[in-house]
Design a protein around this motif. Structure first.
Motif, PDB file in Angstrom:
ATOM      1  N   PHE A 161       4.476  57.416 -25.570  1.00 30.77           N
ATOM      2  CA  PHE A 161       3.534  58.422 -25.079  1.00 30.77           C
ATOM      3  C   PHE A 161       3.877  58.808 -23.642  1.00 30.77           C
ATOM      4  O   PHE A 161       3.893  59.991 -23.280  1.00 30.77           O
ATOM      5  CB  PHE A 161       2.107  57.876 -25.156  1.00 30.77           C
ATOM      6  N   CYS A 181       3.910  62.264 -29.813  1.00 33.71           N
ATOM      7  CA  CYS A 181       2.613  62.038 -29.162  1.00 33.71           C
ATOM      8  C   CYS A 181       1.527  61.786 -30.205  1.00 33.71           C
ATOM      9  O   CYS A 181       0.698  60.883 -30.057  1.00 33.71           O
ATOM     10  CB  CYS A 181       2.233  63.242 -28.303  1.00 33.71           C
ATOM     11  N   SER A 184       2.084  58.352 -31.826  1.00 29.82           N
ATOM     12  CA  SER A 184       1.725  57.284 -30.890  1.00 29.82           C
ATOM     13  C   SER A 184       0.215  57.105 -30.836  1.00 29.82           C
ATOM     14  O   SER A 184      -0.295  55.982 -30.909  1.00 29.82           O
ATOM     15  CB  SER A 184       2.256  57.609 -29.490  1.00 29.82           C
TER      16      SER A 184
END
Length: 394
Positions: A161, A181, A184
């Protein structure tokens, strides 16, 4: 009982106290109407109102009044900070508190302070309070190898991230970064649920929704999201440190959670997570769990009182680690809402951390959950390739 207030002081105390609880009554009515939640109203007014009550209770020797005010302050503080996420189930608690405060007013007014007893309401608040603790026992109960993998994965996903943020701030926005992203955040949400780390779960869940909306092009990237990621990265790093150091942390999440919601909520955004592909579990043993005579009797006993029977098949991603831990999490999640009749592999094998290969099956009974509800529950766990939930007739 000595109230700690003279007769003259009581004449000043009562009108001020009544003004505060009448204001609190109005705020509770606003919450109960649903308008407050639809308007995304903050809980600051409630917090300030209760804070004034705490100040007034300090002038008395009334134990229940002091405890009730203190518990209410903690309750409203956790709602303000985002440690507690608003739930309609809290409305009856607020109503009971409001009624208790009016009863206390009447007791003071009638000089019957000695008969004040609000222990039930105090207990009711304490039952819903959530102190966000990262208990070492949540990870210490794991097998050492599983624990090492878990902590490493937690570290890795927070690092992914953070690295994605660095790339985005350089202007390198692309599908892969957005997907990383999203994944994560989704995985961190599952890890947080596993160790009951509510602040991490709340933050990860909102980030997941934002990146899902970006991934599906329901919203457009904006510079405000860089600020969100920067603040989130700092919070995630602090949370990771607290997990690794086995200490409790306090996080003020109200501001960041509100920013994230404002970023992804619009008329065109559907925040439901469709990232889990629902398809038949081909790699597990063909067909549903076989009903032996003993199981059939158990099923019939459960169905006598209503509800439905379901076959649940869950397949892991090929890279999924800690499969036995995730299976144990499924068991905990499903047991809260219904009855697990049988599992494949067996529950004993799961508990002994053995024979968990590519997935798991459940024969499951629930009084009030449907197929979609069950899928949403299971989706709390990360790194799943597919979930299949089928209603079963007997």
């Amino acid at each position: 009982m000595d109230t700690g207030i003279s007769k003259e002081e009581l004449e000043v105390f009562l009108p001020e106290y009544k003004e505060i609880i009448c204001k609190f009554d109005g705020l509770v009515a606003f919450l109960a109407s649903g308008e407050a939640i639809r308007a995304d109203v903050e809980f600051d007014d409630i917090y300030m109102c209760i804070n004034n009550l705490v100040g007034m209770s300090d002038y008395t020797y009334c134990k229940d009044f002091i405890e009730l005010s203190a518990c209410l302050l903690q309750f409203s503080s956790q709602l303000c900070s985002g440690l507690l996420v608003w739930n309609e189930q809290y409305i009856p608690v607020f109503i009971d508190c409001k009624n208790a405060l009016f009863r206390i007013y009447d007791k003071f007014d009638k000089s019957e302070v000695a008969s004040i007893n609000e222990s039930y309401v105090i207990k009711e608040i304490r039952n819903v309070l959530r102190v966000d603790e990262v208990s070492s026992s949540k990870t210490d109960d794991m097998d050492p190898e599983e624990k090492e993998i878990f902590l490493q994965e937690l570290t890795d996903y927070i690092e992914i991230f953070s690295n994605s943020y660095d790339k985005l701030i350089e202007g390198k926005e692309d599908k892969e970064i957005i997907f990383n992203c999203f994944k994560s955040a989704h995985t961190l949400k599952g890890f947080a649920a596993l160790i009951e780390f509510r602040s991490l779960k709340n933050l990860s869940e909102e980030l997941e929704k934002m990146f899902l909306a970006l991934k599906e092009k329901k919203i457009s990237w904006s510079s405000d999201m860089l600020d969100i990621m920067s603040e989130s990265r700092d919070l995630l790093s602090s949370m990771l440190d607290d997990v690794l150091e086995r200490r409790n942390g306090e996080y003020m999440l109200e501001g960041i959670l509100k920013k994230i919601r404002q970023a992804y909520i619009s008329d065109s955004v559907d925040s439901d997570d469709d990232s889990i592909i629902v398809q038949p579990a081909k790699s597990l043993a063909e067909g549903p769990i076989e009903l032996t005579e003993k199981l059939r009797e158990k099923v019939h006993d459960l169905l006598k009182n209503g509800g439905n029977l379901y076959d649940i098949s869950i397949i892991f991603d090929e890279q999924t680690e800690m499969k036995s831990v995730r299976c144990f999490q499924f068991i905990c999640i499903l047991r809260e809402k219904g009855a697990i009749i049988e599992t494949s592999p067996s529950e004993d094998d799961i508990m002994n951390l053995s024979k968990v290969d590519d997935g798991v099956r459940f024969l499951y009974h629930s009084d009030n959950l449907n197929e979609s509800d069950i899928k949403m529950l299971i989706d709390e766990v990360s790194d799943l390739r597919s979930i299949t939930v089928l209603k079963r007739e007997v």
